[in-house]
Write a protein that holds these residues in place. Sequence first.
Motif: not given
Length: 238
Positions: A159-164, A171-173, A177-182, A198-205
């Motif tokens: 993932v390189t963009r989230i919305g705008e 942030h990509r790193a 790591i949250s996508e591949q582990t818990d 970030a957790e489970n591939g989801v990021i909160k800004y």
Amino acid sequence: MRGTIAAQIFVGLLLIILFSFISQAINLKVMGWFLKTLTDIWVIAFIILFQPELRRLLVIIGRNPFIQKFIKVGIIEAYEEIGSAAAELARKRHGALIVIARAAGIRSFVETGVQLQALVSKALLVSIFNPKSPLHDGAVIIKDRMIEAARCTLPFSHVTRIGEITLGMRHRAGIGISEQTDALVIIVSEERGTISIAENGVIKYGLSAKELVDELKTRLAVPQKSWKNIWRNLKVNE
């Protein structure tokens, strides 16, 4: 294709085990020894070839709520130090990437960095991510209230963009790591001075210091249940 190869290897392994039992039953010692040795090699080859798939399987198992009831997350007592450090780093506009390991082991990522084995503290985290520090590049990995390593290399998310928002490497790193582990990942942006989680591939800004601490409390807290209570819950769910 990979699934087909995996199936072929698995079938081959079963056949070797079957022939091994047969050779032992009819007392073919040399053949039995040869097949046993071949079985050991076959198992090792299977693990090496399909390490990513096996890792994902362990992550899925580790995320299971039933399994997590038996896992003690020792990092709970350190969330205040981590939250304070993230707030200080954001105020100074010092980028940071903090990985909090949970059930799924991330030893392979720890080994890419500099081993520390130091107790978590605000002062140490702020010092590590000081731009003049030789350890500030990469991620810090924390496990059970201990900073296991710094300057660790993490996998990038596709993932390189989230919305705008265009995601930077940090942030990509963190998402990767949250996508591949818990693991739970805290990301401090040096450009915007913001805190994300970030957790489970989801990021909160855009978390404040208090919001980050609240997130750590909520996400890292594991109910401490006695064996008696767990057994009672299992009986109810039957």
